[in-house]
Design an enzyme around this catalytic site. Structure first.
Site, short mmCIF file in Angstrom:
data_model
loop_
_atom_site.label_atom_id
_atom_site.label_comp_id
_atom_site.label_asym_id
_atom_site.label_seq_id
_atom_site.Cartn_x
_atom_site.Cartn_y
_atom_site.Cartn_z
N ASP A 8 3.70 -38.94 86.49
CA ASP A 8 4.41 -39.54 85.72
C ASP A 8 6.40 -39.04 86.15
O ASP A 8 6.34 -37.72 86.08
CB ASP A 8 4.20 -39.54 85.02
CG ASP A 8 5.78 -41.23 83.85
OD1 ASP A 8 6.00 -41.72 84.60
OD2 ASP A 8 5.42 -40.58 82.67
N ASP A 102 7.48 -45.38 89.35
CA ASP A 102 7.13 -43.66 88.39
C ASP A 102 6.19 -43.18 88.23
O ASP A 102 6.60 -42.00 88.16
CB ASP A 102 8.86 -44.52 87.78
CG ASP A 102 8.73 -44.20 86.36
OD1 ASP A 102 8.37 -45.66 86.95
OD2 ASP A 102 9.26 -44.09 85.43
N GLU A 103 5.36 -44.16 88.29
CA GLU A 103 3.91 -43.75 88.18
C GLU A 103 2.91 -44.39 88.59
O GLU A 103 2.85 -45.27 89.02
CB GLU A 103 4.19 -43.25 86.19
CG GLU A 103 3.79 -45.05 86.01
CD GLU A 103 2.99 -45.02 84.58
OE1 GLU A 103 2.42 -44.43 83.69
OE2 GLU A 103 4.25 -46.36 84.06
#
Length: 353
Positions: A8, A102-103
């Site tokens: 993350d 983003d993850e």
């Protein structure tokens, strides 16, 4: 036994802005458009100390942190960085399941690059992200997705946390039951009435009793309380839903929503043409001025096969809104869900079929 990572990026959008503009470093940065209807897309860690969080109204963020620097989001730039990070993931394993820009989950049970452990792989990935992008990422390492996701948040920012198989029970036992996916405030309240505050408390209940009380979700609670999660990392998840929505500059009555529904339905339909799968269910979403969310849906006998058919169904769903006439609405969304592969969908027979 799988070896799963959840990686993350730390305060991703805000961190990109601080990286690219040295004047923003060390300052509370809020990524959001200014305006009465805007919401926070991301907040730097400096802004978070004031209570600013993503998805909160921008006006509230401004009240909490008057000295915050507001930066409008630049999604093409964030997507470019996300692609860099994705390439790093793929250099270690093909089993990458993105959750957002983003993850992502990674299955590194059999990594492409020889590594002594999943922990070493996570350390290498984080170092490569820092070198390639100048940004930091946090990672959780665990035997399954459920625990890896919790672990990645444990030492944020720029942290790594490992839960080995033998440590699963001890790790989960003291956690608040709200850490289990799907346990929101309502479910948390129901569990508290049973004396369940932690995952350890939940473990006292058998599967049958939980299913009797909470249906199929009770079975999920039983498994998660014991750290059981057999979901594989799925690199190419099929599309399940596609939608578009918009927040109005001023609240509108129901009678004024049809043009907005038509406009947004066209956007959603055009987006749905990028997949070869077929959506069967049309969904209308409304949010009132008091932030109450309503959804109405319809699954026609034959899937909508044109923007006109799709739009007319969406407009028709407005007739199923039965709130008082003076209700005002701040947002409308239109979506297509219940996607299936082409060969799985029975199409309407032709006139002479």
């Amino acid at each position: 036994m799988r070896k799963i990572l959840h990686v993350d990026m730390d305060a991703f959008y805000a961190s990109v802005e601080q990286r690219d503009d040295p004047a923003l470093r060390g300052r509370p940065v809020v990524v959001a458009w200014r305006g009465a209807r805007s919401v926070v897309c991301a907040a730097s860690y400096e802004a978070r100390t004031f209570g600013v969080r993503s998805a909160m109204p921008a006006l509230r963020a401004e009240r909490l942190c008057p000295q915050a620097v507001f930066v409008p989001p630049d999604f093409p730039r964030y997507k470019a960085v996300s692609r860099q990070v994705r390439e790093i993931f793929l250099s270690h394993t093909d089993l990458v399941q993105p959750l957002s820009l983003d993850e992502a989950y990674l299955d590194v049970t059999e990594p492409k690059i020889a590594s002594p452990s999943a922990t070493a792989t996570a350390q290498a990935i984080r170092a490569q992200i820092r070198e390639a992008t100048g940004l930091t990422a946090s990672a959780g390492v665990a035997p399954n997705k459920f625990i890896a996701k919790i672990a990645s948040d444990w030492n944020k920012p720029d942290g790594l946390f490992v839960v080995k198989p033998a440590q699963v029970e001890a790790f989960l036992t003291p956690l608040p039951v709200g850490k289990i996916p799907g346990v929101g405030k309502v479910m948390q309240g129901k569990l508290e009435q049973l004396g369940v505050l932690t995952v350890g408390d939940l473990r006292r209940f058998g599967q049958e009793e939980l299913q009797l009380r909470f249906g199929s979700f009770g079975a999920a609670l039983y498994r998660r309380a014991r750290g059981i999660d057999e979901r594989p990392v799925q690199p190419d998840q099929p599309v399940q839903s596609i939608s578009a929505e918009d927040t109005f500059a001023t609240d509108l009555p129901l009678s004024a929503l049809e043009p907005e529904v038509r406009r947004i339905a066209e956007k959603a339909w055009n987006a749905s043409r990028k997949t070869e799968r077929i959506g069967r269910t049309v969904v209308l979403k409304l949010k009132t001025a008091q932030f109450r969310i309503l959804t109405r849906s319809l699954t026609p006998e034959s899937p909508p096969d044109s923007v006109q058919a799709f739009t007319e169904i969406a407009v028709g769903l407005l007739q199923r809104i039965d709130l008082p006439d003076d209700t005002r609405y701040r947002l409308v969304g239109v979506g297509l869900s219940n996607f299936h592969d082409t060969e799985e969908v029975p199409m309407q027979p032709g006139l002479f079929g």
